[in-house]
Design a protein around this motif. Structure first.
Motif, PDB file in Angstrom:
ATOM      1  N   GLU A 252      -0.232   3.487 -12.106  1.00  0.00           N
ATOM      2  CA  GLU A 252       1.386   4.400 -12.856  1.00  0.00           C
ATOM      3  C   GLU A 252       0.898   5.822 -12.688  1.00  0.00           C
ATOM      4  O   GLU A 252       0.565   6.187 -13.299  1.00  0.00           O
ATOM      5  N   PRO A 253       2.038   5.530 -12.159  1.00  0.00           N
ATOM      6  CA  PRO A 253       2.678   7.063 -12.601  1.00  0.00           C
ATOM      7  C   PRO A 253       2.705   7.869 -13.285  1.00  0.00           C
ATOM      8  O   PRO A 253       2.599   7.523 -14.564  1.00  0.00           O
TER       9      PRO A 253
ATOM     10  N   GLY B  51       9.098   7.464 -10.095  1.00  0.00           N
ATOM     11  CA  GLY B  51       7.309   7.925 -11.121  1.00  0.00           C
ATOM     12  C   GLY B  51       7.968   6.516 -11.728  1.00  0.00           C
ATOM     13  O   GLY B  51       8.799   6.372 -12.117  1.00  0.00           O
TER      14      GLY B  51
ATOM     15  N   VAL C 133      -2.679  -0.474  -8.752  1.00  0.00           N
ATOM     16  CA  VAL C 133      -2.102   0.499  -8.518  1.00  0.00           C
ATOM     17  C   VAL C 133      -1.804   1.466  -9.504  1.00  0.00           C
ATOM     18  O   VAL C 133      -1.357   1.066 -10.431  1.00  0.00           O
TER      19      VAL C 133
ATOM     20  N   ASN D 119       6.720   1.956  -3.465  1.00  0.00           N
ATOM     21  CA  ASN D 119       6.720   0.389  -4.347  1.00  0.00           C
ATOM     22  C   ASN D 119       5.803   0.899  -5.400  1.00  0.00           C
ATOM     23  O   ASN D 119       5.837  -0.404  -5.772  1.00  0.00           O
ATOM     24  N   ALA D 120       5.660   1.854  -5.566  1.00  0.00           N
ATOM     25  CA  ALA D 120       4.653   1.696  -6.828  1.00  0.00           C
ATOM     26  C   ALA D 120       5.527   1.520  -8.374  1.00  0.00           C
ATOM     27  O   ALA D 120       5.132   1.350  -9.566  1.00  0.00           O
ATOM     28  N   TRP D 121       6.425   2.043  -8.336  1.00  0.00           N
ATOM     29  CA  TRP D 121       7.308   1.777  -9.057  1.00  0.00           C
ATOM     30  C   TRP D 121       7.185   1.062 -10.822  1.00  0.00           C
ATOM     31  O   TRP D 121       7.954   0.670 -10.932  1.00  0.00           O
TER      32      TRP D 121
ATOM     33  N   SER E 184       0.504  -1.405  -0.085  1.00  0.00           N
ATOM     34  CA  SER E 184      -0.004  -0.071  -0.050  1.00  0.00           C
ATOM     35  C   SER E 184       1.016   0.904  -0.089  1.00  0.00           C
ATOM     36  O   SER E 184       0.270   2.354   0.464  1.00  0.00           O
ATOM     37  N   ASN E 185       2.581   0.797   0.119  1.00  0.00           N
ATOM     38  CA  ASN E 185       2.739   1.933   0.130  1.00  0.00           C
ATOM     39  C   ASN E 185       2.883   2.733  -0.822  1.00  0.00           C
ATOM     40  O   ASN E 185       3.479   2.295  -1.825  1.00  0.00           O
ATOM     41  N   ASP E 186       3.193   3.973  -1.170  1.00  0.00           N
ATOM     42  CA  ASP E 186       3.435   4.504  -2.452  1.00  0.00           C
ATOM     43  C   ASP E 186       5.059   4.298  -3.203  1.00  0.00           C
ATOM     44  O   ASP E 186       4.834   4.559  -4.688  1.00  0.00           O
TER      45      ASP E 186
END
Length: 391
Positions: free
Chosen positions: A180-181, A210, A178, A146-148, A142-144
């Motif tokens: 994508e940036p 990002g 999630v 790790n979104a990369w 849920s931590n942003d």
């Protein structure tokens, strides 16, 4: 027959000696270097071996089953390795630049560690990475931060990402939900940097998270604080810089002017600027779009506390405070600070390839000769027996 066994044994010993490698200086006791594998597994290491920077002739680095707690800055920088194994340690942090400029690296095994967040700046210029193994880590999906990983999975060819979230489900499934940036996010890594005046240079680090799958230009502007440009520091000749595809961080040097005056610590500001190209969103500014650089005076025996950065500067008053301007002919200049990382070139050990092939051919020739010899003796015996029977 006995001589044949001795010959084969000798050839095998020679093959073993050829395939072995000498471990570089600084390698911990117990490590093994063979067949282009640097193996320091199961030695209870608390820190990275100091010899890592010398591993120019190895394809695999195995540091599994130790007690490592982090991957420090530049631990594996610029090495021509293809696989790094850090399985079953106590790693909780990949520091910025931990895996840096590893153009041949295809696989990282971080299974069975304590990683919950994988900052994107820890994985810089890994253009060939296709496998990231994270099973057994409490990854916070849920931590942003790790979104990369989702962008990496999309851009990497045949990417493999294993592991489960700390809550429930796999990391891959969690990343599907999630977003994508939409742009790259630029930021300094710290709100404040400092350097001794006598060092001659202050280094600040710009990070990008990002979207990192594109080449993006950005600018850096310096502005006076208590420290004044051309008196205390030199503004970069070219403020424009470029983040290459896959690059997540860049060190920038700002030249300092060392004088003989005893003075208080002085500071100036550095700000990131994103270039606009039509309607394209080239990037946004993150947490630290501006950072403070403090110049620590080395002429006074007692250092005073750092002074705050002035919000506005008056060139005329600054000139009066500092005296007459420096002669332009004596002003320091800077080279282009944006040096593009050069790809690694993998050295090839020709002897390690050719000699084993020659040995194998020799063994085959010896076996064939022995078979021919036995066959010839059998034929001769049969011929002799036939002659005696006729007589």
């Amino acid at each position: 027959m006995r001589w044949f066994i001795y010959l084969v044994t000798l050839l095998l010993v020679i093959f073993h000696l050829v395939s072995s490698q000498e471990c570089p200086s600084g390698t911990p006791d117990g490590c093994r270097c063979q067949n282009r594998v640097f193996n320091c597994s199961g030695l209870g290491l608390n820190n990275m071996p100091t010899s890592l920077s010398s591993l120019s002739n190895f394809d695999v680095i195995d540091l599994s089953n130790n007690d490592l707690v982090n991957v420090p800055l530049g631990a594996f920088q610029n090495l021509p390795v293809q696989r790094i194994i850090l399985k079953n340690n106590a790693i909780t942090e990949i520091r910025p630049g931990g895996f840096d400029n590893l153009n041949l690296l295809t696989s990282i095994n971080l299974e069975m560690n304590g990683l919950s967040i994988l900052e994107q700046t820890g994985f810089n210029l890994l253009t060939s990475l296709t496998e990231l193994l994270l099973a057994g880590n409490p990854v916070d999906c849920s931590n942003d931060a790790n979104a990369w990983l989702k962008s990496w999975m999309v851009t990497a060819d045949s990417s493999v990402l294993t592991g489960d979230c700390s809550s429930t489900g796999t990391i891959s499934d969690a990343l599907d939900s999630v977003a994508e940036p939409s742009a790259a996010v630029f930021s300094f890594e710290k709100a404040e940097y400092s350097a001794l005046e006598s060092a001659g240079v202050a280094t600040v680090t710009v990070s990008r998270r990002g979207i990192v799958g594109t080449r993006v230009d950005f600018g850096v502007m310096v502005s006076d604080g208590v420290a004044v440009v051309n008196y205390d520091f030199v503004a970069p000749v070219d403020p424009r810089h470029t983040m290459l595809t896959g690059q997540t961080r860049m060190d920038l040097d700002i030249l300092l002017i060392d004088d003989a005056e005893m003075e208080i610590d002085e500071s100036f500001m550095v700000t990131i600027a994103i270039e606009a190209r039509g309607e394209a969103n080239m990037g946004t500014i993150g947490t630290y779009g501006t950072t403070i650089v403090i110049i620590l005076d080395n002429d006074s025996p007692v250092q005073t506390t750092s002074s705050p950065v002035a919000t506005t500067s008056n060139p005329e008053s600054s000139t009066q405070a500092k005296g007459e301007p420096t002669d332009p002919g004596m002003m320091m200049t800077t080279d282009d600070l944006n040096q593009s990382p050069q790809p690694n070139t993998k050295s090839v050990n020709v002897a390690a390839i050719v000699i084993p092939i020659v040995l194998i051919m020799v063994i085959i020739a010896v076996i064939a000769g022995y078979i021919w010899y036995r066959r010839t003796r059998t034929i001769n015996k049969e011929t002799t027996a036939g002659i005696y029977s006729v007589l």
